[in-house]
Design a protein around this motif. Structure first.
Motif, PDB file in Angstrom:
ATOM      1  N   VAL A   1      10.976   1.225  -7.754  1.00 46.58           N
ATOM      2  CA  VAL A   1      12.283   1.526  -8.336  1.00 46.58           C
ATOM      3  C   VAL A   1      13.166   2.258  -7.322  1.00 46.58           C
ATOM      4  CG1 VAL A   1      13.481   2.821 -10.155  1.00 46.58           C
ATOM      5  CG2 VAL A   1      11.399   1.546 -10.695  1.00 46.58           C
ATOM      6  N   THR A   2      12.624   3.287  -6.674  1.00 44.84           N
ATOM      7  CA  THR A   2      13.440   4.050  -5.723  1.00 44.84           C
ATOM      8  C   THR A   2      13.774   3.230  -4.479  1.00 44.84           C
ATOM      9  OG1 THR A   2      11.474   5.096  -4.753  1.00 44.84           O
ATOM     10  CG2 THR A   2      12.611   6.305  -6.496  1.00 44.84           C
ATOM     11  N   ILE A   3      12.878   2.347  -4.075  1.00 50.65           N
ATOM     12  CA  ILE A   3      13.165   1.469  -2.925  1.00 50.65           C
ATOM     13  C   ILE A   3      14.305   0.528  -3.269  1.00 50.65           C
ATOM     14  CG2 ILE A   3      12.279  -0.423  -1.502  1.00 50.65           C
ATOM     15  CD1 ILE A   3       9.537   1.021  -1.650  1.00 50.65           C
ATOM     16  N   MET A   4      14.249  -0.096  -4.439  1.00 50.96           N
ATOM     17  CA  MET A   4      15.308  -1.019  -4.847  1.00 50.96           C
ATOM     18  C   MET A   4      16.646  -0.278  -4.970  1.00 50.96           C
ATOM     19  SD  MET A   4      13.990  -3.933  -4.763  1.00 50.96           S
ATOM     20  CE  MET A   4      15.319  -4.881  -5.474  1.00 50.96           C
ATOM     21  N   ASP A   5      16.599   0.953  -5.470  1.00 51.89           N
ATOM     22  CA  ASP A   5      17.815   1.746  -5.578  1.00 51.89           C
ATOM     23  C   ASP A   5      18.369   2.061  -4.182  1.00 51.89           C
ATOM     24  OD1 ASP A   5      19.732   3.188  -7.209  1.00 51.89           O
ATOM     25  OD2 ASP A   5      18.824   5.012  -6.395  1.00 51.89           O
TER      26      ASP A   5
ATOM     27  N   LYS B   1      10.324  -5.846   7.701  1.00 53.72           N
ATOM     28  CA  LYS B   1      10.830  -4.791   8.580  1.00 53.72           C
ATOM     29  C   LYS B   1      11.891  -3.967   7.859  1.00 53.72           C
ATOM     30  CE  LYS B   1      12.932  -4.004  13.082  1.00 53.72           C
ATOM     31  NZ  LYS B   1      13.312  -4.600  14.360  1.00 53.72           N
ATOM     32  N   GLN B   2      12.808  -4.628   7.163  1.00 57.19           N
ATOM     33  CA  GLN B   2      13.860  -3.918   6.445  1.00 57.19           C
ATOM     34  C   GLN B   2      13.274  -3.032   5.337  1.00 57.19           C
ATOM     35  OE1 GLN B   2      16.084  -7.632   5.687  1.00 57.19           O
ATOM     36  NE2 GLN B   2      17.886  -6.498   6.369  1.00 57.19           N
ATOM     37  N   ILE B   3      12.310  -3.550   4.616  1.00 56.36           N
ATOM     38  CA  ILE B   3      11.673  -2.769   3.551  1.00 56.36           C
ATOM     39  C   ILE B   3      10.941  -1.575   4.159  1.00 56.36           C
ATOM     40  CG2 ILE B   3       9.951  -2.769   1.692  1.00 56.36           C
ATOM     41  CD1 ILE B   3      12.451  -4.374   0.996  1.00 56.36           C
TER      42      ILE B   3
ATOM     43  N   THR C   1       0.837  -1.204   0.000  1.00 61.94           N
ATOM     44  CA  THR C   1       0.000   0.000   0.000  1.00 61.94           C
ATOM     45  C   THR C   1       0.868   1.249   0.000  1.00 61.94           C
ATOM     46  OG1 THR C   1      -1.798  -1.141   1.130  1.00 61.94           O
ATOM     47  CG2 THR C   1      -1.795   1.265   1.255  1.00 61.94           C
ATOM     48  N   PHE C   2       1.918   1.249   0.824  1.00 65.20           N
ATOM     49  CA  PHE C   2       2.812   2.404   0.850  1.00 65.20           C
ATOM     50  C   PHE C   2       3.515   2.608  -0.492  1.00 65.20           C
ATOM     51  CE2 PHE C   2       3.224   1.682   5.651  1.00 65.20           C
ATOM     52  CZ  PHE C   2       2.253   2.634   5.928  1.00 65.20           C
ATOM     53  N   ILE C   3       3.774   1.530  -1.197  1.00 63.61           N
ATOM     54  CA  ILE C   3       4.446   1.629  -2.487  1.00 63.61           C
ATOM     55  C   ILE C   3       3.500   2.129  -3.572  1.00 63.61           C
ATOM     56  CG2 ILE C   3       5.557   0.285  -4.334  1.00 63.61           C
ATOM     57  CD1 ILE C   3       6.716  -1.508  -2.074  1.00 63.61           C
ATOM     58  N   THR C   4       2.236   1.738  -3.519  1.00 62.19           N
ATOM     59  CA  THR C   4       1.314   2.040  -4.619  1.00 62.19           C
ATOM     60  C   THR C   4       0.342   3.184  -4.357  1.00 62.19           C
ATOM     61  OG1 THR C   4      -0.282   0.397  -3.829  1.00 62.19           O
ATOM     62  CG2 THR C   4       1.381  -0.351  -5.425  1.00 62.19           C
ATOM     63  N   ASP C   5       0.196   3.614  -3.115  1.00 69.27           N
ATOM     64  CA  ASP C   5      -0.821   4.624  -2.785  1.00 69.27           C
ATOM     65  C   ASP C   5      -0.194   5.788  -2.022  1.00 69.27           C
ATOM     66  OD1 ASP C   5      -3.090   6.055  -2.144  1.00 69.27           O
ATOM     67  OD2 ASP C   5      -3.852   4.576  -0.720  1.00 69.27           O
ATOM     68  N   ARG C   6       0.009   6.901  -2.716  1.00 59.99           N
ATOM     69  CA  ARG C   6       0.637   8.072  -2.094  1.00 59.99           C
ATOM     70  C   ARG C   6      -0.145   8.602  -0.897  1.00 59.99           C
ATOM     71  NH1 ARG C   6       2.804  12.177  -6.614  1.00 59.99           N
ATOM     72  NH2 ARG C   6       4.898  11.297  -6.633  1.00 59.99           N
TER      73      ARG C   6
ATOM     74  N   PRO D   1      10.750  10.202  -3.222  1.00 55.30           N
ATOM     75  CA  PRO D   1       9.592   9.467  -3.740  1.00 55.30           C
ATOM     76  C   PRO D   1       9.665   7.994  -3.315  1.00 55.30           C
ATOM     77  CG  PRO D   1      11.128   9.978  -5.503  1.00 55.30           C
ATOM     78  CD  PRO D   1      11.633  10.665  -4.277  1.00 55.30           C
ATOM     79  N   ILE D   2       8.512   7.417  -3.050  1.00 57.38           N
ATOM     80  CA  ILE D   2       8.443   6.018  -2.616  1.00 57.38           C
ATOM     81  C   ILE D   2       7.751   5.209  -3.703  1.00 57.38           C
ATOM     82  CG2 ILE D   2       7.517   4.432  -0.884  1.00 57.38           C
ATOM     83  CD1 ILE D   2       7.627   6.845   1.098  1.00 57.38           C
TER      84      ILE D   2
END
Length: 83
Positions: A60-64, A41-43, A16-21, A56-57
């Motif tokens: 792509v930015t999380i993986m980076d 937890k790490q994510i 939800t955090f990744i897909t819904d601003r 931005p969340i």
């Protein structure tokens, strides 16, 4: 003694955090300590830091952001796409 866990709910919350601003407003209200699954937890901790830094969340930015971080994959099958 095993603690109760709902890793599917944890993954759904992260998704939800990744897909819904709109959901980003709730990030400061959550502690990484509520996550049973270390991977989740790490994510989440990564997402939380990105939120605090105003980045931005998205996937792509999380993986980076996680490049070079040793993730605990023991509870996941093969990819972050499980989120």
């Amino acid at each position: 003694m095993l603690l109760p866990s709902a890793t599917d709910v944890e993954s759904a919350l992260i998704g939800t955090f990744i897909t819904d601003r709109v959901s980003h407003q709730y990030i400061p209200d959550i502690s990484g300590d509520i996550f049973y699954d270390n991977f989740n937890k790490q994510i989440f901790e990564c997402i939380s830091i990105m939120y605090e830094d105003g980045k931005p969340i998205d996937l792509v930015t999380i993986m980076d952001q996680l490049k070079g971080v040793q993730l605990d994959w023991s509870s996941k099958d093969s990819s972050v796409n499980n989120l």
